[in-house]
Enzyme design. Structure first.
Site, PDB file in Angstrom:
ATOM      1  N   HIS A  69       0.858  -1.184   0.000  1.00  6.32           N
ATOM      2  CA  HIS A  69       0.000   0.000   0.000  1.00  6.32           C
ATOM      3  C   HIS A  69       0.896   1.237   0.000  1.00  6.32           C
ATOM      4  CE1 HIS A  69      -3.836  -1.986   1.860  1.00  6.32           C
ATOM      5  NE2 HIS A  69      -3.325  -2.690   0.858  1.00  6.32           N
ATOM      6  N   GLU A  71       0.899   3.843   1.809  1.00  7.30           N
ATOM      7  CA  GLU A  71       1.355   4.238   3.145  1.00  7.30           C
ATOM      8  C   GLU A  71       2.526   3.385   3.610  1.00  7.30           C
ATOM      9  OE1 GLU A  71      -3.275   4.295   3.479  1.00  7.30           O
ATOM     10  OE2 GLU A  71      -1.759   3.351   2.220  1.00  7.30           O
ATOM     11  N   CYS A  99      -6.162   1.858   5.888  1.00  7.09           N
ATOM     12  CA  CYS A  99      -6.788   0.609   6.318  1.00  7.09           C
ATOM     13  C   CYS A  99      -6.189   0.194   7.681  1.00  7.09           C
ATOM     14  CB  CYS A  99      -6.550  -0.476   5.280  1.00  7.09           C
ATOM     15  SG  CYS A  99      -4.838  -1.066   5.221  1.00  7.09           S
ATOM     16  N   CYS A 102      -2.307  -0.486   7.558  1.00  8.77           N
ATOM     17  CA  CYS A 102      -1.513   0.737   7.473  1.00  8.77           C
ATOM     18  C   CYS A 102      -1.602   1.543   8.768  1.00  8.77           C
ATOM     19  CB  CYS A 102      -1.962   1.575   6.281  1.00  8.77           C
ATOM     20  SG  CYS A 102      -1.617   0.770   4.691  1.00  8.77           S
TER      21      CYS A 102
END
Length: 175
Positions: A69, A71, A99, A102
């Site tokens: 992801h 992040e 999410c 993260c």
């Protein structure tokens, strides 16, 4: 002789290179990179003392890695740039609410502040579905600012998923 305009004569807007809007626009640029790579268009930047020290976009499909992801990739870059896993004086700008995976990493890295564009009521972990960043029992809490360039972030995601559905529908019609 030409007269030089005074500061109050100039109508052009001043761009604050340290504003939340400017930093989020940089995260949106990363989201555009993801979009062009046919990844879910989410981008992130991490800022320390007014300077961007990390930039990343989603690369789940490209890297075949569910943890890639924006992040997570930005956190790794920032830790490298800082020479430490603790990012206590850093702020994370991300186009969509993080999410749970993260958000857990954000807490562990001790990010000072998380600024996101659009929320995620179904899976967001910064107040959408739940709030891991300010969970009372955890050892760190991050400040949250939501909705910065939220419409732009949401439109990019909506456009991406509408295109993906249209491609799926087209592919299903050719079978």
């Amino acid at each position: 002789m030409t007269e030089i305009p005074q500061d109050d004569d100039i109508d052009s807007p001043i761009i604050d290179l340290h504003s939340d809007q400017f930093m989020m626009s940089q995260a949106l640029r990363q989201a555009q990179h993801a979009y062009l790579a046919e990844e879910v268009p989410i981008g992130a930047v991490i800022v320390h003392n007014g300077s961007i020290i990390a930039r990343a976009s989603n690369q789940v499909e490209t890297l075949k890695d569910a943890t890639a992801h924006a992040e997570m990739l930005a956190l790794t870059q920032a830790q490298s740039a800082m020479g430490d896993w603790r990012l206590t004086d850093c702020d994370l700008y991300v186009t969509k609410e993080p999410c749970p995976m993260c958000a857990g990493a954000i807490v562990h890295c001790r990010i000072r502040r998380v600024i996101f564009g659009c929320g995620d009521a179904k899976g967001g972990a910064c107040g959408g579905l739940l709030n891991l960043l300010q969970q009372p029992t955890l050892n760190h809490h991050a400040e949250i600012t939501e909705g910065v360039l939220g419409d732009e972030s949401a439109m990019l995601l909506k456009h991406f998923f509408a295109e993906a559905r249209a491609k799926q529908k087209g592919a299903a019609g050719h079978n």
